[in-house]
Design an enzyme around this catalytic site. Structure first.
Site, PDB file in Angstrom:
ATOM      1  CE  LYS A   1      -3.545   2.760   0.444  1.00  0.00           C
ATOM      2  NZ  LYS A   1      -4.530   3.019  -0.585  1.00  0.00           N
TER       3      LYS A   1
ATOM      4  CE  LYS B   1      -3.455   7.605   6.826  1.00  0.00           C
ATOM      5  NZ  LYS B   1      -3.971   6.304   6.408  1.00  0.00           N
TER       6      LYS B   1
HETATM    7  P1  NAD Z   1     -12.712   8.608   7.252  1.00  0.00           P
HETATM    8  O1  NAD Z   1     -12.021   9.625   8.076  1.00  0.00           O
HETATM    9  O2  NAD Z   1     -13.764   9.019   6.293  1.00  0.00           O
HETATM   10  O3  NAD Z   1     -13.352   7.446   8.182  1.00  0.00           O
HETATM   11  C1  NAD Z   1     -12.768   6.942   9.341  1.00  0.00           C
HETATM   12  C2  NAD Z   1     -13.874   6.560  10.314  1.00  0.00           C
HETATM   13  O4  NAD Z   1     -13.264   6.004  11.482  1.00  0.00           O
HETATM   14  C3  NAD Z   1     -14.710   7.751  10.778  1.00  0.00           C
HETATM   15  O5  NAD Z   1     -16.088   7.459  10.649  1.00  0.00           O
HETATM   16  C4  NAD Z   1     -14.314   7.941  12.245  1.00  0.00           C
HETATM   17  O6  NAD Z   1     -15.364   8.442  13.062  1.00  0.00           O
HETATM   18  C5  NAD Z   1     -13.945   6.522  12.615  1.00  0.00           C
HETATM   19  N1  NAD Z   1     -13.055   6.444  13.781  1.00  0.00           N
HETATM   20  C6  NAD Z   1     -11.931   7.163  14.038  1.00  0.00           C
HETATM   21  N2  NAD Z   1     -11.385   6.801  15.196  1.00  0.00           N
HETATM   22  C7  NAD Z   1     -12.174   5.791  15.692  1.00  0.00           C
HETATM   23  C8  NAD Z   1     -12.139   4.996  16.858  1.00  0.00           C
HETATM   24  N3  NAD Z   1     -11.188   5.162  17.779  1.00  0.00           N
HETATM   25  N4  NAD Z   1     -13.120   4.083  17.041  1.00  0.00           N
HETATM   26  C9  NAD Z   1     -14.100   3.921  16.126  1.00  0.00           C
HETATM   27  N5  NAD Z   1     -14.197   4.642  15.002  1.00  0.00           N
HETATM   28  C10 NAD Z   1     -13.241   5.577  14.780  1.00  0.00           C
HETATM   29  O7  NAD Z   1     -11.526   7.836   6.485  1.00  0.00           O
HETATM   30  P2  NAD Z   1     -11.656   6.939   5.149  1.00  0.00           P
HETATM   31  O8  NAD Z   1     -11.467   7.816   3.967  1.00  0.00           O
HETATM   32  O9  NAD Z   1     -12.831   6.044   5.257  1.00  0.00           O
HETATM   33  O10 NAD Z   1     -10.297   6.086   5.275  1.00  0.00           O
HETATM   34  C11 NAD Z   1     -10.173   4.993   6.169  1.00  0.00           C
HETATM   35  C12 NAD Z   1      -8.835   4.307   5.894  1.00  0.00           C
HETATM   36  O11 NAD Z   1      -8.825   3.837   4.528  1.00  0.00           O
HETATM   37  C13 NAD Z   1      -7.629   5.258   6.039  1.00  0.00           C
HETATM   38  O12 NAD Z   1      -6.547   4.554   6.598  1.00  0.00           O
HETATM   39  C14 NAD Z   1      -7.340   5.666   4.600  1.00  0.00           C
HETATM   40  O13 NAD Z   1      -5.989   6.022   4.417  1.00  0.00           O
HETATM   41  C15 NAD Z   1      -7.719   4.391   3.849  1.00  0.00           C
HETATM   42  N6  NAD Z   1      -8.126   4.597   2.442  1.00  0.00           N
HETATM   43  C16 NAD Z   1      -9.002   5.592   2.103  1.00  0.00           C
HETATM   44  C17 NAD Z   1      -9.367   5.745   0.762  1.00  0.00           C
HETATM   45  C18 NAD Z   1     -10.313   6.847   0.331  1.00  0.00           C
HETATM   46  O14 NAD Z   1     -10.448   7.070  -0.893  1.00  0.00           O
HETATM   47  N7  NAD Z   1     -10.978   7.550   1.227  1.00  0.00           N
HETATM   48  C19 NAD Z   1      -8.871   4.886  -0.218  1.00  0.00           C
HETATM   49  C20 NAD Z   1      -8.013   3.857   0.173  1.00  0.00           C
HETATM   50  C21 NAD Z   1      -7.649   3.705   1.514  1.00  0.00           C
END
Ligand code: NAD
Length: 299
Positions: free
Chosen positions: A173, A241
């Site tokens: 990744k 990040k």
């Molecule tokens: P986001 O910020 O939209 O969602 C994260 C969720 O986790 C939020 O709803 C938040 O409230 C929750 N959260 C945070 N801390 C928490 C805790 N302690 N307990 C329970 N829930 C908690 O982020 P995202 O875009 O969904 O990304 C999630 C992961 O996927 C990240 O690591 C990101 O790098 C990866 N990612 C994102 C994408 C994208 O296009 N958005 C693509 C590939 C990978």
């Protein structure tokens, strides 16, 4: 074999549509997020609500986490009321967040000592891939665990590859994020040069998309960048990040990542200038600033 109950922790841009796909595929779901709003959306679709990661782990046989950063996964797994306190022997924890490969290894070592299985399975393909179930999933862990979890992963993705031992998914990744980040930065410079020299950026995207420069970034983000649409998508603060994770891996393994380091600084500048919530393609606005071109804000 009956479908296992799945616990899903982290219902953001990615986690929510992934959880919905699992529900639609007939899996019973127990969900948890620190934000109650996305939980309610899932509960309205017949998921059960967990009161803590520990509670979710005690009620499910497969636990998926989709959280922002390494420390969030650390807290959810190892913290007070964390997954470790509730997970049953023989259960599987699949962390699909993008985090440090070292944390993925720490979770796997803990799993081996406590009698549960662990996979790191970060994804690529964005919110659209999460909705359509077309994510690329890069997995680290044991072959047997991978094989057992494949039916679940197939609900979420199309291109699913076991890359090696625990941690290997996160390493791949990081490789992905290097290439995407560097490509976005290059495209941002190309579009800024072209448009400041008087060429319509949409024309640049159109013609580059048919030549050697064609790629997923051009295809998915090119026209949006040409239009100055930086609505996320994938936020700059998350790409910042991810490049931090890549650079730290470069230090761990003795690899110089000079180009990545420059792009990492550019994403830092995006965050420091209040543009952390822009889509990562919004890096264009930084290059435009430096060229004294007026960038548009997200709609
Ligand atoms: P986001 O910020 O939209 O969602 C994260 C969720 O986790 C939020 O709803 C938040 O409230 C929750 N959260 C945070 N801390 C928490 C805790 N302690 N307990 C329970 N829930 C908690 O982020 P995202 O875009 O969904 O990304 C999630 C992961 O996927 C990240 O690591 C990101 O790098 C990866 N990612 C994102 C994408 C994208 O296009 N958005 C693509 C590939 C990978």
């Amino acid at each position: 074999m009956p479908k296992p109950v799945v616990g899903f922790i982290g219902l953001g841009i990615m986690g929510r549509p992934m959880a919905i796909r699992l529900l639609e595929a007939g899996y019973e779901l127990v969900v948890y997020d620190i934000d109650s709003k996305p939980e309610e959306a899932l509960v309205a679709r017949s998921a059960e609500r967990g009161v803590s990661p520990k509670d979710v782990a005690s009620r499910a046989r497969v636990i998926i986490t989709m959280l922002p950063d390494t420390q969030d996964v650390e807290q959810v797994v190892f913290g007070l009321e964390g997954v470790l306190g509730g997970i049953q022997e023989g259960s599987t924890l699949i962390d699909m967040s993008t985090i440090s490969p070292l944390m993925a290894k720490r979770i796997a070592e803990t799993a081996a000592n406590a009698g549960f299985e662990a996979l790191d399975a970060p994804v690529s393909g964005g919110d659209v891939g999460a909705q359509k179930g077309t994510l690329s999933i890069m997995v680290g862990g044991k072959q047997e665990t991978f094989d057992t979890m494949l039916p679940i992963l197939r609900v979420l993705g199309k291109n699913i590859v076991l890359c090696g031992e625990n941690g290997a998914g996160q390493i791949v990744k990081a490789c992905n994020q290097i290439l995407v980040g560097v490509t976005i930065a290059g495209l941002a410079e190309a579009l800024t040069l072209g448009s400041k020299a008087g060429v319509d950026p949409a024309k640049i995207v159109q013609v580059l998309s048919g030549g050697l420069a064609r790629c997923g970034v051009l295809e998915n983000r090119g026209m949006r960048m040409a239009e100055g649409d930086f609505e996320p998508g994938f936020r700059c603060r998350l790409h910042y990040k991810d490049l931090r994770i890549a650079i730290s891996a470069g230090q761990d393994y003795g690899v110089s990542l000079s180009v990545t380091a420059i792009v990492h600084e550019m994403f830092k500048e995006m965050v420091l200038s209040g543009r952390g919530e822009y889509d990562h393609s919004g890096l264009l606005s930084l290059v435009q600033d430096r060229a004294s071109i007026n960038a548009r804000k997200p709609r």
